[in-house]
Design a protein around this motif. Structure first.
Motif, mmCIF file in Angstrom:
data_model
loop_
_atom_site.group_PDB
_atom_site.id
_atom_site.type_symbol
_atom_site.label_atom_id
_atom_site.label_comp_id
_atom_site.label_asym_id
_atom_site.label_seq_id
_atom_site.Cartn_x
_atom_site.Cartn_y
_atom_site.Cartn_z
ATOM 1 N N VAL A 118 15.984 -35.422 17.099
ATOM 2 C CA VAL A 118 16.841 -34.459 17.800
ATOM 3 C C VAL A 118 17.344 -35.116 19.082
ATOM 4 C CG1 VAL A 118 16.971 -32.173 18.865
ATOM 5 C CG2 VAL A 118 15.514 -32.535 16.854
ATOM 6 N N HIS A 119 18.623 -34.959 19.347
ATOM 7 C CA HIS A 119 19.209 -35.583 20.542
ATOM 8 C C HIS A 119 18.495 -35.106 21.804
ATOM 9 C CE1 HIS A 119 22.227 -36.980 23.435
ATOM 10 N NE2 HIS A 119 22.628 -37.804 22.471
ATOM 11 N N ARG A 120 18.294 -36.025 22.738
ATOM 12 C CA ARG A 120 17.562 -35.698 23.966
ATOM 13 C C ARG A 120 18.220 -34.577 24.761
ATOM 14 N NH1 ARG A 120 13.645 -39.464 25.567
ATOM 15 N NH2 ARG A 120 13.447 -41.246 24.125
ATOM 16 N N SER A 121 19.527 -34.420 24.587
ATOM 17 C CA SER A 121 20.224 -33.374 25.335
ATOM 18 C C SER A 121 19.792 -31.973 24.911
ATOM 19 C CB SER A 121 21.738 -33.511 25.150
ATOM 20 O OG SER A 121 22.098 -33.326 23.783
ATOM 21 N N VAL A 122 19.196 -31.842 23.711
ATOM 22 C CA VAL A 122 18.729 -30.540 23.237
ATOM 23 C C VAL A 122 17.493 -30.100 24.019
ATOM 24 C CG1 VAL A 122 17.896 -29.265 21.209
ATOM 25 C CG2 VAL A 122 19.712 -30.966 20.960
ATOM 26 N N GLY A 123 16.730 -31.068 24.517
ATOM 27 C CA GLY A 123 15.602 -30.747 25.386
ATOM 28 C C GLY A 123 14.314 -30.392 24.686
ATOM 29 N N VAL A 124 14.131 -30.835 23.441
ATOM 30 C CA VAL A 124 12.876 -30.585 22.727
ATOM 31 C C VAL A 124 12.320 -31.903 22.206
ATOM 32 C CG1 VAL A 124 13.615 -28.266 22.061
ATOM 33 C CG2 VAL A 124 13.971 -30.165 20.481
ATOM 34 N N SER A 125 11.003 -32.003 22.180
ATOM 35 C CA SER A 125 10.369 -33.222 21.691
ATOM 36 C C SER A 125 9.256 -32.942 20.692
ATOM 37 C CB SER A 125 9.823 -34.055 22.856
ATOM 38 O OG SER A 125 8.868 -33.304 23.589
ATOM 39 N N THR A 126 9.025 -31.658 20.367
ATOM 40 C CA THR A 126 8.027 -31.278 19.366
ATOM 41 C C THR A 126 8.593 -30.146 18.522
ATOM 42 O OG1 THR A 126 6.946 -29.560 20.690
ATOM 43 C CG2 THR A 126 6.165 -31.849 20.992
ATOM 44 N N PHE A 127 7.969 -29.933 17.369
ATOM 45 C CA PHE A 127 8.389 -28.806 16.537
ATOM 46 C C PHE A 127 8.085 -27.478 17.224
ATOM 47 C CE2 PHE A 127 8.710 -31.778 12.956
ATOM 48 C CZ PHE A 127 9.873 -31.292 12.353
ATOM 49 N N ALA A 128 6.993 -27.400 17.978
ATOM 50 C CA ALA A 128 6.686 -26.154 18.696
ATOM 51 C C ALA A 128 7.796 -25.825 19.691
ATOM 52 C CB ALA A 128 5.337 -26.282 19.402
ATOM 53 N N GLU A 129 8.256 -26.834 20.426
ATOM 54 C CA GLU A 129 9.356 -26.616 21.366
ATOM 55 C C GLU A 129 10.642 -26.247 20.639
ATOM 56 O OE1 GLU A 129 7.769 -29.793 24.782
ATOM 57 O OE2 GLU A 129 9.548 -30.248 23.575
ATOM 58 N N LEU A 130 10.846 -26.842 19.489
ATOM 59 C CA LEU A 130 12.047 -26.535 18.707
ATOM 60 C C LEU A 130 12.036 -25.083 18.240
ATOM 61 C CD1 LEU A 130 14.648 -27.696 17.433
ATOM 62 C CD2 LEU A 130 13.265 -28.387 15.454
ATOM 63 N N ARG A 131 10.889 -24.609 17.788
ATOM 64 C CA ARG A 131 10.790 -23.205 17.345
ATOM 65 C C ARG A 131 10.993 -22.239 18.513
ATOM 66 N NH1 ARG A 131 6.600 -25.492 14.097
ATOM 67 N NH2 ARG A 131 5.043 -24.939 15.685
ATOM 68 N N ASP A 132 10.477 -22.617 19.663
ATOM 69 C CA ASP A 132 10.648 -21.751 20.831
ATOM 70 C C ASP A 132 12.104 -21.684 21.286
ATOM 71 O OD1 ASP A 132 7.965 -21.121 20.918
ATOM 72 O OD2 ASP A 132 7.467 -22.627 22.437
ATOM 73 N N ALA A 133 12.776 -22.826 21.253
ATOM 74 C CA ALA A 133 14.149 -22.890 21.776
ATOM 75 C C ALA A 133 15.177 -22.332 20.797
ATOM 76 C CB ALA A 133 14.493 -24.341 22.126
ATOM 77 N N LYS A 134 14.921 -22.528 19.488
ATOM 78 C CA LYS A 134 15.860 -22.086 18.447
ATOM 79 C C LYS A 134 17.310 -22.498 18.751
ATOM 80 C CE LYS A 134 13.156 -18.076 16.887
ATOM 81 N NZ LYS A 134 11.941 -18.457 17.650
ATOM 82 N N PRO A 135 17.544 -23.767 18.997
ATOM 83 C CA PRO A 135 18.901 -24.203 19.333
ATOM 84 C C PRO A 135 19.815 -24.173 18.106
ATOM 85 C CG PRO A 135 17.480 -26.103 19.072
ATOM 86 C CD PRO A 135 16.592 -24.886 18.958
ATOM 87 N N ALA A 136 21.098 -24.023 18.358
ATOM 88 C CA ALA A 136 22.092 -24.067 17.277
ATOM 89 C C ALA A 136 22.400 -25.536 16.972
ATOM 90 C CB ALA A 136 23.351 -23.312 17.681
#
Length: 321
Positions: A118-136
């Motif tokens: 995932v691109h660093r600009s999205v601001g997540v580095s783990t799947f847990a962070e990804l689930r919390d952020a739910k980015p488009a």
């Protein structure tokens, strides 16, 4: 063991009769087709004078496994090797059409992984962070059509990880081969990617801009239990600035046939893989082994360790090492 004994190799095959064989490789210009050409050349040299070997195009995934199981071709290549195990007893994409008589002739090594970045600009580095952020996300990967193993594994992994790209308002850019996927990332059309072929230089070009997400242990355990898909690590520094992480293993090219392939033909193909390996190795030696699509030097004993049972003819070669 003296030096003379150590030098003894399994006997070279010689098949007096002429054969007509059908092999199945890849789309036509990638590594599986190249391996089929190598087998074709070296096998023909050791068979009757009117031997003919056809190499059919393929996608190199579940289509190749089905083609062998259905008797459409004698021998096919598929990758990753471990995904074929589910075909023996009809799991996953092979539900409803199992192929218990599939047998391995050998494994051509390719050290590979399926990775989620995932691109660093999205601001997540783990799947847990990804689930919390739910980015488009704008996610680039392969088609999920029940054939392409990359798309199959990507969607299975994401679903089990609780990632819902369309549900979060994102888009999935789906293509057949990795080069189209990499083009999306390099052009800025995608800010996330799930793919393999980690040895290709494209990853070095954009990898420094990405966070590579370690796949959670429960997800990997479930994939192994359900489909016999193994996991593996990517070592620190393999991608620019990236720490060590664990993900899905996507290694190796499996050379497969059915159990009814003649024993002498199966032995001959296994012998070709093990004893003429220089023919294929020299086509990759200009690339460092860890960045090569075929991980050389080839080890005949390791080539006989397959995720499905060996054909008895092939086993005769590996047992003689």
């Amino acid at each position: 063991m003296n030096d003379q004994t150590a030098a003894v190799r399994p006997p070279e095959p010689s098949i007096d009769r002429s054969l007509t064989l059908h092999l199945r490789g890849d789309w036509g210009a990638a590594n599986l087709h190249r391996v089929c050409g190598w087998i074709s050349q070296e096998l023909t040299d050791r068979c009757g004078p009117h031997t003919r070997v056809a190499v059919w195009n393929s996608r190199g995934f579940s289509d190749a496994v089905h083609a062998v199981g259905r008797g459409e071709v004698h021998v096919a290549m598929t990758t990753p090797a471990a995904f074929t195990a589910a075909a023996l007893d009809g799991r996953g994409v092979y539900a409803g059409e199992s192929h218990p008589d599939l047998r391995a002739l050998g494994v051509v090594p390719q050290r590979d992984r399926l990775v989620v970045a995932v691109h660093r600009s999205v601001g997540v580095s783990t799947f847990a962070e990804l689930r919390d952020a739910k980015p488009a996300l704008r996610l680039a990967t392969s088609v999920n059509d029940g054939v392409n193993h990359v798309g199959l594994a990507a969607h299975e992994l994401l679903e089990r990880s609780g990632v819902d790209v369309p549900g979060w308002g994102g888009t999935v850019l789906a293509d057949e081969r990795p080069f189209e996927t990499f083009a999306h990332v390099k052009a800025g059309r995608a800010d996330a990617v799930v793919h393999e072929a980690v040895m290709l230089p494209h990853w070095q070009e954009f990898g420094g801009d990405m966070h590579f997400l370690e796949v959670e242990a429960g997800v990997l355990d479930g994939l192994r239990a359900d489909y016999s898909w193994p996991d593996a690590v990517v070592e620190e520094g393999f991608f620019p600035g990236c720490p060590r992480f664990r993900t899905l293993d996507f290694s190796d090219f499996l050379v497969l046939a059915r159990s009814d392939l003649a024993d002498d033909v199966a032995y001959a193909i296994a012998w070709v893989l093990g004893e003429t390996r220089d023919v294929i190795e020299r086509q990759y030696r200009h690339i460092p082994p860890e960045r090569s699509p075929v991980t050389y030097p080839l080890d005949p004993a390791a080539m006989g360790r397959a995720p499905i049972p060996l054909h008895p003819g092939a086993a005769a070669y590996y047992d003689a090492l």
